[in-house]
Write an enzyme that holds these catalytic residues in place. Sequence first.
Site, PDB file in Angstrom:
ATOM      1  N   SER A   1     -19.157 -24.642  17.509  1.00  0.00           N
ATOM      2  CA  SER A   1     -20.228 -25.169  16.498  1.00  0.00           C
ATOM      3  C   SER A   1     -19.696 -26.757  16.192  1.00  0.00           C
ATOM      4  CB  SER A   1     -19.970 -24.218  15.393  1.00  0.00           C
ATOM      5  OG  SER A   1     -20.542 -23.091  15.828  1.00  0.00           O
ATOM      6  N   PHE A   2     -18.607 -27.045  15.918  1.00  0.00           N
ATOM      7  CA  PHE A   2     -18.164 -28.478  15.515  1.00  0.00           C
ATOM      8  C   PHE A   2     -18.997 -29.205  16.412  1.00  0.00           C
ATOM      9  CE2 PHE A   2     -15.874 -31.343  12.986  1.00  0.00           C
ATOM     10  CZ  PHE A   2     -15.361 -32.449  13.802  1.00  0.00           C
ATOM     11  N   GLU A   3     -19.041 -29.099  17.621  1.00  0.00           N
ATOM     12  CA  GLU A   3     -19.670 -30.058  18.870  1.00  0.00           C
ATOM     13  C   GLU A   3     -21.261 -29.996  18.549  1.00  0.00           C
ATOM     14  OE1 GLU A   3     -16.922 -28.107  19.820  1.00  0.00           O
ATOM     15  OE2 GLU A   3     -15.937 -29.901  19.153  1.00  0.00           O
TER      16      GLU A   3
ATOM     17  N   VAL B   1     -19.610 -18.963  13.684  1.00  0.00           N
ATOM     18  CA  VAL B   1     -18.299 -19.371  13.240  1.00  0.00           C
ATOM     19  C   VAL B   1     -17.922 -17.831  12.470  1.00  0.00           C
ATOM     20  CG1 VAL B   1     -16.744 -20.738  12.142  1.00  0.00           C
ATOM     21  CG2 VAL B   1     -18.935 -21.651  13.001  1.00  0.00           C
TER      22      VAL B   1
ATOM     23  N   GLU C   1      -7.383 -16.109  11.042  1.00  0.00           N
ATOM     24  CA  GLU C   1      -6.420 -15.907   9.875  1.00  0.00           C
ATOM     25  C   GLU C   1      -6.110 -17.393   9.014  1.00  0.00           C
ATOM     26  OE1 GLU C   1      -3.938 -13.335  13.290  1.00  0.00           O
ATOM     27  OE2 GLU C   1      -3.266 -15.327  12.590  1.00  0.00           O
TER      28      GLU C   1
ATOM     29  N   HIS D   1      -9.154 -22.730   9.076  1.00  0.00           N
ATOM     30  CA  HIS D   1      -9.912 -23.415   9.887  1.00  0.00           C
ATOM     31  C   HIS D   1     -11.438 -23.205   9.797  1.00  0.00           C
ATOM     32  CE1 HIS D   1     -10.909 -24.727  14.245  1.00  0.00           C
ATOM     33  NE2 HIS D   1     -10.412 -25.777  13.621  1.00  0.00           N
TER      34      HIS D   1
ATOM     35  N   PHE E   1     -30.291 -25.902  10.900  1.00  0.00           N
ATOM     36  CA  PHE E   1     -28.800 -25.394  10.705  1.00  0.00           C
ATOM     37  C   PHE E   1     -28.973 -23.754  11.200  1.00  0.00           C
ATOM     38  CE2 PHE E   1     -24.471 -25.093   9.582  1.00  0.00           C
ATOM     39  CZ  PHE E   1     -24.202 -23.926   8.760  1.00  0.00           C
TER      40      PHE E   1
ATOM     41  N   ARG F   1     -26.903 -10.316  12.523  1.00  0.00           N
ATOM     42  CA  ARG F   1     -27.638 -11.571  12.408  1.00  0.00           C
ATOM     43  C   ARG F   1     -28.231 -12.037  13.502  1.00  0.00           C
ATOM     44  NH1 ARG F   1     -24.728 -10.071   8.093  1.00  0.00           N
ATOM     45  NH2 ARG F   1     -25.565 -10.423   5.918  1.00  0.00           N
TER      46      ARG F   1
HETATM   47  N1  LIG Z   1     -13.355 -20.601  15.531  1.00  0.00           N
HETATM   48  C1  LIG Z   1     -14.638 -21.065  15.964  1.00  0.00           C
HETATM   49  C2  LIG Z   1     -14.699 -22.395  16.419  1.00  0.00           C
HETATM   50  N2  LIG Z   1     -13.765 -22.983  16.671  1.00  0.00           N
HETATM   51  C3  LIG Z   1     -14.063 -24.417  17.554  1.00  0.00           C
HETATM   52  C4  LIG Z   1     -14.469 -25.620  16.737  1.00  0.00           C
HETATM   53  O1  LIG Z   1     -16.047 -25.244  16.760  1.00  0.00           O
HETATM   54  C5  LIG Z   1     -14.467 -26.746  17.904  1.00  0.00           C
HETATM   55  O2  LIG Z   1     -14.939 -26.502  19.188  1.00  0.00           O
HETATM   56  C6  LIG Z   1     -12.953 -26.997  18.151  1.00  0.00           C
HETATM   57  O3  LIG Z   1     -12.467 -27.275  16.783  1.00  0.00           O
HETATM   58  C7  LIG Z   1     -12.842 -28.331  18.772  1.00  0.00           C
HETATM   59  O4  LIG Z   1     -13.354 -29.494  18.324  1.00  0.00           O
HETATM   60  N3  LIG Z   1     -15.906 -22.487  16.848  1.00  0.00           N
HETATM   61  C8  LIG Z   1     -17.002 -21.910  16.889  1.00  0.00           C
HETATM   62  O5  LIG Z   1     -18.206 -22.119  17.150  1.00  0.00           O
HETATM   63  N4  LIG Z   1     -17.093 -20.555  16.186  1.00  0.00           N
HETATM   64  C9  LIG Z   1     -15.588 -20.061  15.788  1.00  0.00           C
HETATM   65  O6  LIG Z   1     -15.422 -18.859  15.411  1.00  0.00           O
HETATM   66  C1  LIG Z   2     -13.340 -20.624  12.799  1.00  0.00           C
HETATM   67  C2  LIG Z   2     -12.334 -20.560  13.460  1.00  0.00           C
HETATM   68  O1  LIG Z   2     -11.928 -21.635  14.138  1.00  0.00           O
HETATM   69  C3  LIG Z   2     -11.181 -19.538  13.756  1.00  0.00           C
HETATM   70  O2  LIG Z   2     -11.854 -18.385  14.168  1.00  0.00           O
HETATM   71  C4  LIG Z   2      -9.968 -19.744  14.463  1.00  0.00           C
HETATM   72  O3  LIG Z   2      -9.275 -18.361  14.116  1.00  0.00           O
HETATM   73  P1  LIG Z   2      -7.747 -18.867  13.341  1.00  0.00           P
HETATM   74  O4  LIG Z   2      -8.180 -19.243  11.788  1.00  0.00           O
HETATM   75  O5  LIG Z   2      -7.112 -17.550  13.070  1.00  0.00           O
HETATM   76  O6  LIG Z   2      -7.030 -20.022  14.147  1.00  0.00           O
END
Ligand SMILES: Nc1c(NC[C@H](O)[C@H](O)[C@H](O)CO)[nH]c(=O)[nH]c1=O
Ligand SMILES: CC(=O)[C@@H](O)COP(=O)(O)O
Length: 164
Positions: A65-67, A90, A94, A97, A122, A136
């Site tokens: 999602s960040f990308e 997302v 734990e 992040h 969004f 959802r």
């Molecule tokens: N934990 C989730 C992520 N994490 C990855 C980030 O979005 C991103 O790709 C990384 O930080 C590298 O830049 N992404 C999701 O879409 N959903 C998650 O639950």
């Molecule tokens: C949203 C995230 O990046 C998350 O799902 C990653 O899991 P963690 O917080 O246990 O590293």
Amino acid sequence: MATQLKNLSDFSETDVPSAAPYHFGIVVAEWNAEITNALYQGAYESLLEHGALIDNIFTYSVPGSFELIAGADILLKNKKLDAVICLGCVIQGETRHFDFICDAVANGISNVSLKYSKPVIFGVLTTDNQQQAIDRAGGKHGNKGVEGAVTAIKMANLFETLNS
Ligand SMILES: Nc1c(NC[C@H](O)[C@H](O)[C@H](O)CO)[nH]c(=O)[nH]c1=O
Ligand SMILES: CC(=O)[C@@H](O)COP(=O)(O)O
């Protein structure tokens, strides 16, 4: 909770303009692919149901999602589009992040929309757990992808009206 009582994809079909005139980008995150694929199917099928032409829908995937932020930016930079739909999921892990990703994606997507003066939708689920996401993405609380498509159509129509 309000969402316990409402399918969030409820909307009046009569309120949705035709999507036929518009060009759409869809950017889909690969993280939680079971969920994001369902969001994509909802968005894609809803665009077609409202008259969008298959050749006017441009779909790209990104790792997470960040990308979505960079994906929406590069799409608007290189293609003549009337709206971009960003789809992701997302799920809280734990660590904190989750908070950083959700905040960054929400702010980043809105910044891209303002940068290009184009609707960037969004369509990102930000949930405590997998079940909330499933609910959802075509479950009891509707499909955030369908919402994203309807929002994109309405905003493309609004931008067209106000820019004419
Ligand atoms: N934990 C989730 C992520 N994490 C990855 C980030 O979005 C991103 O790709 C990384 O930080 C590298 O830049 N992404 C999701 O879409 N959903 C998650 O639950
Ligand atoms: C949203 C995230 O990046 C998350 O799902 C990653 O899991 P963690 O917080 O246990 O590293």
